[in-house]
Design a protein around this motif. Structure first.
Motif, PDB file in Angstrom:
ATOM      1  N   SER A 195      16.618  27.355  10.404  1.00 31.66           N
ATOM      2  CA  SER A 195      15.180  27.617  11.060  1.00 31.66           C
ATOM      3  C   SER A 195      15.239  27.174  12.344  1.00 31.66           C
ATOM      4  O   SER A 195      16.211  26.187  13.021  1.00 31.66           O
ATOM      5  CB  SER A 195      14.197  26.788  10.312  1.00 31.66           C
ATOM      6  OG  SER A 195      14.523  25.253  10.386  1.00 31.66           O
ATOM      7  N   GLY A 196      14.509  27.894  13.305  1.00 30.42           N
ATOM      8  CA  GLY A 196      14.595  27.620  14.745  1.00 30.42           C
ATOM      9  C   GLY A 196      13.635  28.548  15.422  1.00 30.42           C
ATOM     10  O   GLY A 196      13.301  29.726  15.019  1.00 30.42           O
ATOM     11  N   TRP A 197      13.644  28.540  16.774  1.00 31.62           N
ATOM     12  CA  TRP A 197      12.732  29.716  17.741  1.00 31.62           C
ATOM     13  C   TRP A 197      13.737  30.439  18.400  1.00 31.62           C
ATOM     14  O   TRP A 197      14.784  30.039  18.924  1.00 31.62           O
ATOM     15  CB  TRP A 197      11.919  28.843  18.858  1.00 31.62           C
ATOM     16  CG  TRP A 197      10.791  28.073  18.107  1.00 31.62           C
ATOM     17  CD1 TRP A 197      10.653  26.788  17.852  1.00 31.62           C
ATOM     18  CD2 TRP A 197       9.422  28.639  17.921  1.00 31.62           C
ATOM     19  NE1 TRP A 197       9.620  26.140  17.354  1.00 31.62           N
ATOM     20  CE2 TRP A 197       8.673  27.529  17.501  1.00 31.62           C
ATOM     21  CE3 TRP A 197       8.878  29.756  17.923  1.00 31.62           C
ATOM     22  CZ2 TRP A 197       7.572  27.668  16.953  1.00 31.62           C
ATOM     23  CZ3 TRP A 197       7.572  30.215  17.573  1.00 31.62           C
ATOM     24  CH2 TRP A 197       6.811  29.173  16.891  1.00 31.62           C
ATOM     25  N   MET A 198      13.161  31.813  18.266  1.00 32.80           N
ATOM     26  CA  MET A 198      14.001  32.709  19.016  1.00 32.80           C
ATOM     27  C   MET A 198      13.082  33.596  19.720  1.00 32.80           C
ATOM     28  O   MET A 198      11.833  33.588  19.509  1.00 32.80           O
ATOM     29  CB  MET A 198      14.729  33.530  18.239  1.00 32.80           C
ATOM     30  CG  MET A 198      15.757  32.737  17.319  1.00 32.80           C
ATOM     31  SD  MET A 198      16.655  34.056  16.069  1.00 32.80           S
ATOM     32  CE  MET A 198      17.665  34.898  17.147  1.00 32.80           C
ATOM     33  N   TYR A 199      13.429  34.334  20.789  1.00 31.16           N
ATOM     34  CA  TYR A 199      12.638  35.280  21.498  1.00 31.16           C
ATOM     35  C   TYR A 199      13.212  36.614  21.620  1.00 31.16           C
ATOM     36  O   TYR A 199      14.394  36.915  21.687  1.00 31.16           O
ATOM     37  CB  TYR A 199      12.386  34.624  23.028  1.00 31.16           C
ATOM     38  CG  TYR A 199      13.616  34.832  24.049  1.00 31.16           C
ATOM     39  CD1 TYR A 199      13.438  35.872  24.898  1.00 31.16           C
ATOM     40  CD2 TYR A 199      14.559  34.132  23.952  1.00 31.16           C
ATOM     41  CE1 TYR A 199      14.422  36.169  25.861  1.00 31.16           C
ATOM     42  CE2 TYR A 199      15.643  34.206  24.777  1.00 31.16           C
ATOM     43  CZ  TYR A 199      15.637  35.223  25.863  1.00 31.16           C
ATOM     44  OH  TYR A 199      16.707  35.424  26.970  1.00 31.16           O
ATOM     45  N   ARG A 200      12.227  37.411  21.689  1.00 29.18           N
ATOM     46  CA  ARG A 200      12.445  38.946  21.700  1.00 29.18           C
ATOM     47  C   ARG A 200      11.699  39.783  22.769  1.00 29.18           C
ATOM     48  O   ARG A 200      10.720  39.530  22.869  1.00 29.18           O
ATOM     49  CB  ARG A 200      12.170  39.571  20.462  1.00 29.18           C
ATOM     50  CG  ARG A 200      12.625  41.068  19.960  1.00 29.18           C
ATOM     51  CD  ARG A 200      12.427  41.113  18.760  1.00 29.18           C
ATOM     52  NE  ARG A 200      10.995  41.065  18.190  1.00 29.18           N
ATOM     53  CZ  ARG A 200      10.622  41.208  16.887  1.00 29.18           C
ATOM     54  NH1 ARG A 200      11.607  41.493  16.071  1.00 29.18           N
ATOM     55  NH2 ARG A 200       9.354  41.131  16.489  1.00 29.18           N
ATOM     56  N   VAL A 201      12.418  40.493  23.665  1.00 31.68           N
ATOM     57  CA  VAL A 201      11.760  41.347  24.656  1.00 31.68           C
ATOM     58  C   VAL A 201      12.132  42.743  24.406  1.00 31.68           C
ATOM     59  O   VAL A 201      12.799  43.202  24.246  1.00 31.68           O
ATOM     60  CB  VAL A 201      12.584  40.968  26.335  1.00 31.68           C
ATOM     61  CG1 VAL A 201      11.800  41.747  27.222  1.00 31.68           C
ATOM     62  CG2 VAL A 201      12.358  39.469  26.144  1.00 31.68           C
ATOM     63  N   ASN A 202      10.842  43.431  24.197  1.00 26.59           N
ATOM     64  CA  ASN A 202      10.730  44.937  23.851  1.00 26.59           C
ATOM     65  C   ASN A 202      11.749  45.284  22.615  1.00 26.59           C
ATOM     66  O   ASN A 202      12.357  46.161  22.568  1.00 26.59           O
ATOM     67  CB  ASN A 202      11.150  45.671  24.969  1.00 26.59           C
ATOM     68  CG  ASN A 202      10.252  45.480  26.194  1.00 26.59           C
ATOM     69  OD1 ASN A 202       8.982  45.265  26.319  1.00 26.59           O
ATOM     70  ND2 ASN A 202      10.905  45.466  27.522  1.00 26.59           N
ATOM     71  N   GLY A 203      11.491  44.181  21.751  1.00 25.35           N
ATOM     72  CA  GLY A 203      12.224  44.532  20.156  1.00 25.35           C
ATOM     73  C   GLY A 203      13.585  43.811  20.289  1.00 25.35           C
ATOM     74  O   GLY A 203      14.280  44.321  19.252  1.00 25.35           O
ATOM     75  N   LYS A 204      14.114  43.419  21.263  1.00 28.90           N
ATOM     76  CA  LYS A 204      15.561  43.083  21.422  1.00 28.90           C
ATOM     77  C   LYS A 204      15.686  41.746  21.714  1.00 28.90           C
ATOM     78  O   LYS A 204      14.972  41.201  22.479  1.00 28.90           O
ATOM     79  CB  LYS A 204      16.389  43.715  22.669  1.00 28.90           C
ATOM     80  CG  LYS A 204      16.513  45.397  22.262  1.00 28.90           C
ATOM     81  CD  LYS A 204      17.109  46.063  23.370  1.00 28.90           C
ATOM     82  CE  LYS A 204      17.336  47.712  23.232  1.00 28.90           C
ATOM     83  NZ  LYS A 204      17.880  48.280  24.106  1.00 28.90           N
TER      84      LYS A 204
END
Length: 260
Positions: free
Chosen positions: A223-232
């Motif tokens: 578990s943890g945090w992830m980021y996504r920009v425009n679905g990528k």
């Protein structure tokens, strides 16, 4: 007859003697009167001399007073003349100083006028420059204000994995922590916009370890945090990912790989 003659002679002798005595007495009286008169004359002459001496002294004193008065008057007159000359000099000096001051004032006014004209020209040029700069800034700010992105922070995956949650974190309804359209400036990154949300963030060496009190490994080993920009999902840190107008940014919490 002889007796009679003797008697006459003796009588004559007596008469002559008395006459002589009387004449002597008269002579003594006359001499005494003469001496007294002479003494009186001497005293009168001495008195006259003393009076004449006093009069001469008084006249000398008067003459001295007159001369002193004349001298004092001369001094006063000289002082008056000096004072008048000094006054004239002062007035002339004042007039000259006034003329100088007026000249200096006129020159100063001319210089101030020239300075004012220069300053006005400077101010006009500066105002023009400022106006142009302001217009440019306004244009740039307008261009910057036009840039925006959709920003989402969600932990929806925790709802299906509550049994694995090891912390006391309270999941919000629907799992949405934050959702808003964010404005940004040119050159801003995903991390910059995340910091402006006002949500509690724990960053360690450019890596986001926790958001809103929910940390990595709180809901499983992966578990943890992830980021996504425009679905990528970019393969570099959020501090290096620059945004563009209309981007869609999502911060998502994952519990198991592939659950996003």
């Amino acid at each position: 007859m002889k007796k009679y003659m003797v008697w006459l002679i003796s009588a004559l002798m007596a008469v002559s003697m008395t006459a002589c005595s009387n004449t002597q007495k008269k002579d003594t009286k006359d001499q005494a009167q003469i001496t007294t008169a002479a003494k009186e004359n001497e005293t009168q002459t001495e008195a006259a001399k003393t009076t004449s001496k006093k009069e001469k002294k008084n006249e000398k004193k008067k003459d001295k007073k007159k001369t002193s008065k004349k001298k004092s008057q001369k001094k006063k007159d000289s002082k008056k003349t000096k004072s008048s000359t000094d006054k004239k000099k002062k007035t002339s000096a004042k007039t000259t100083s006034k003329k100088k001051t007026t000249k200096t004032k006129n020159t100063k006014e001319k210089t101030t006028k020239t300075k004012n004209t220069k300053e006005t020209t400077k101010t006009t040029t500066a105002s023009k420059n400022e106006s142009t700069a302001q217009t440019a800034e306004n244009q740039t700010t307008e261009a910057k204000q036009e840039q925006s992105c959709e920003f989402l922070i969600s932990c929806k995956t925790v709802l299906s994995n509550k049994s694995a949650l090891q912390s006391n974190y309270q999941v919000p309804s629907g799992g949405k922590i934050y959702e808003k359209k964010m404005e940004f400036e040119e050159g801003d990154t995903v991390m910059d916009v995340l910091k402006r949300t006002g949500v509690d963030i724990d960053i360690s060496k450019g890596y986001v370890a926790g958001i809103d009190g929910l940390y990595e490994f709180d809901c499983g080993k992966n578990s943890g945090w992830m980021y996504r920009v425009n679905g990528k999902f970019p393969n570099y840190m959020a501090g290096k990912c620059k945004l563009h107008d209309g981007d869609k940014v999502e911060w998502l919490y994952t519990c198991v790989r592939g659950d996003l």
